[in-house]
Motif scaffolding. Structure first.
Motif, PDB file in Angstrom:
ATOM      1  N   ARG A  92     -27.443 -48.837-114.812  1.00  0.00           N
ATOM      2  CA  ARG A  92     -26.174 -48.138-115.001  1.00  0.00           C
ATOM      3  C   ARG A  92     -25.230 -48.980-115.822  1.00  0.00           C
ATOM      4  NH1 ARG A  92     -23.962 -45.690-110.781  1.00  0.00           N
ATOM      5  NH2 ARG A  92     -21.889 -45.808-111.656  1.00  0.00           N
ATOM      6  N   SER A  93     -24.276 -48.310-116.435  1.00  0.00           N
ATOM      7  CA  SER A  93     -23.197 -48.971-117.161  1.00  0.00           C
ATOM      8  C   SER A  93     -21.931 -48.810-116.333  1.00  0.00           C
ATOM      9  CB  SER A  93     -23.013 -48.311-118.531  1.00  0.00           C
ATOM     10  OG  SER A  93     -22.438 -47.019-118.375  1.00  0.00           O
ATOM     11  N   ALA A  94     -20.829 -49.288-116.854  1.00  0.00           N
ATOM     12  CA  ALA A  94     -19.555 -49.119-116.158  1.00  0.00           C
ATOM     13  C   ALA A  94     -19.184 -47.639-116.032  1.00  0.00           C
ATOM     14  CB  ALA A  94     -18.449 -49.874-116.893  1.00  0.00           C
ATOM     15  N   GLN A  95     -19.684 -46.802-116.960  1.00  0.00           N
ATOM     16  CA  GLN A  95     -19.367 -45.368-116.949  1.00  0.00           C
ATOM     17  C   GLN A  95     -20.285 -44.549-116.049  1.00  0.00           C
ATOM     18  OE1 GLN A  95     -19.614 -47.078-119.999  1.00  0.00           O
ATOM     19  NE2 GLN A  95     -17.399 -47.270-120.144  1.00  0.00           N
ATOM     20  N   GLY A  96     -21.417 -45.100-115.634  1.00  0.00           N
ATOM     21  CA  GLY A  96     -22.309 -44.351-114.754  1.00  0.00           C
ATOM     22  C   GLY A  96     -23.771 -44.665-115.001  1.00  0.00           C
TER      23      GLY A  96
ATOM     24  N   LEU B   5     -32.952 -44.852-127.252  1.00  0.00           N
ATOM     25  CA  LEU B   5     -32.197 -43.773-126.621  1.00  0.00           C
ATOM     26  C   LEU B   5     -31.219 -44.280-125.569  1.00  0.00           C
ATOM     27  CD1 LEU B   5     -34.887 -40.971-126.384  1.00  0.00           C
ATOM     28  CD2 LEU B   5     -32.916 -41.101-127.937  1.00  0.00           C
ATOM     29  N   VAL B   6     -31.520 -45.390-124.923  1.00  0.00           N
ATOM     30  CA  VAL B   6     -30.551 -45.986-123.992  1.00  0.00           C
ATOM     31  C   VAL B   6     -29.307 -46.416-124.768  1.00  0.00           C
ATOM     32  CG1 VAL B   6     -30.073 -47.935-122.461  1.00  0.00           C
ATOM     33  CG2 VAL B   6     -32.189 -46.643-122.206  1.00  0.00           C
ATOM     34  N   SER B   7     -29.499 -46.962-125.949  1.00  0.00           N
ATOM     35  CA  SER B   7     -28.372 -47.326-126.794  1.00  0.00           C
ATOM     36  C   SER B   7     -27.551 -46.081-127.150  1.00  0.00           C
ATOM     37  CB  SER B   7     -28.869 -48.027-128.058  1.00  0.00           C
ATOM     38  OG  SER B   7     -27.799 -48.394-128.877  1.00  0.00           O
ATOM     39  N   VAL B   8     -28.233 -44.991-127.494  1.00  0.00           N
ATOM     40  CA  VAL B   8     -27.552 -43.722-127.777  1.00  0.00           C
ATOM     41  C   VAL B   8     -26.800 -43.245-126.540  1.00  0.00           C
ATOM     42  CG1 VAL B   8     -27.921 -41.269-128.331  1.00  0.00           C
ATOM     43  CG2 VAL B   8     -29.153 -43.033-129.605  1.00  0.00           C
ATOM     44  N   ALA B   9     -27.431 -43.367-125.374  1.00  0.00           N
ATOM     45  CA  ALA B   9     -26.805 -42.935-124.124  1.00  0.00           C
ATOM     46  C   ALA B   9     -25.537 -43.733-123.832  1.00  0.00           C
ATOM     47  CB  ALA B   9     -27.790 -43.064-122.967  1.00  0.00           C
ATOM     48  N   LEU B  10     -25.579 -45.037-124.053  1.00  0.00           N
ATOM     49  CA  LEU B  10     -24.387 -45.866-123.852  1.00  0.00           C
ATOM     50  C   LEU B  10     -23.257 -45.426-124.777  1.00  0.00           C
ATOM     51  CD1 LEU B  10     -26.023 -49.376-123.471  1.00  0.00           C
ATOM     52  CD2 LEU B  10     -24.596 -48.229-121.753  1.00  0.00           C
ATOM     53  N   GLN B  11     -23.589 -45.180-126.031  1.00  0.00           N
ATOM     54  CA  GLN B  11     -22.583 -44.726-126.991  1.00  0.00           C
ATOM     55  C   GLN B  11     -22.043 -43.349-126.608  1.00  0.00           C
ATOM     56  OE1 GLN B  11     -24.429 -44.944-130.848  1.00  0.00           O
ATOM     57  NE2 GLN B  11     -24.597 -47.166-130.774  1.00  0.00           N
ATOM     58  N   ALA B  12     -22.931 -42.460-126.144  1.00  0.00           N
ATOM     59  CA  ALA B  12     -22.505 -41.117-125.739  1.00  0.00           C
ATOM     60  C   ALA B  12     -21.570 -41.174-124.545  1.00  0.00           C
ATOM     61  CB  ALA B  12     -23.729 -40.253-125.424  1.00  0.00           C
ATOM     62  N   GLN B  13     -21.864 -42.037-123.576  1.00  0.00           N
ATOM     63  CA  GLN B  13     -20.986 -42.169-122.417  1.00  0.00           C
ATOM     64  C   GLN B  13     -19.600 -42.630-122.822  1.00  0.00           C
ATOM     65  OE1 GLN B  13     -22.703 -44.788-119.494  1.00  0.00           O
ATOM     66  NE2 GLN B  13     -23.681 -43.119-118.404  1.00  0.00           N
TER      67      GLN B  13
END
Length: 130
Positions: free
Chosen positions: A30-34, A92-100
């Motif tokens: 998870r990141s700080a956003q979820g 895609l995890v990098s894309v997901a982090l940017q999307a969040q």
């Protein structure tokens, strides 16, 4: 052991930390956003891209041959069959982090489980389709 390899790599990223998945199955990061990813087996990983990112990249995701999109879910499921699939997951995890960060969920929106709790299992006859 492809999922373990991917999880080990993601655990070194400064914006991510390992966590217990909200669905209660397997391991998560998870990141700080979820939550970003749930590792449910050595081959199946659910990745939270956000609804908007999935719509933006849907054609490319479907064309990859290793991704299952569940209608109405902000999660996609990747089947890790080769080292190149791990590379795709990391991208895609990098894309997901940017999307969040670019398109955060509305305040108060409850995080929904993942694709592991939705529908039938992942089935793929070959790399050409679902």
């Amino acid at each position: 052991m492809l999922a373990l390899r991917a999880l080990a790599q993601l655990a070194t990223w400064p914006d991510l930390r390992q966590a217990v998945p909200s669905c209660g199955l397997g391991q998560a990061v998870r990141s700080a956003q979820g939550e970003i990813a749930h590792f449910h087996s050595d081959r199946d990983v659910d990745l939270r891209l956000t609804d908007r990112a999935i719509r933006r990249f849907a054609k490319d995701l479907r064309g990859s041959g290793v991704i299952r999109i569940v209608p109405g879910s902000p999660w996609v499921t990747l089947r890790l069959d080769a080292a190149s699939d791990v590379d795709l997951l990391l991208t895609l995890v990098s894309v997901a982090l940017q999307a969040q960060q670019a398109w955060p969920d509305p305040v108060g929106r409850v995080e929904t489980g993942c694709n592991d709790q939705r529908g039938a299992g992942f089935v793929r006859a070959d790399r050409s389709g679902f």
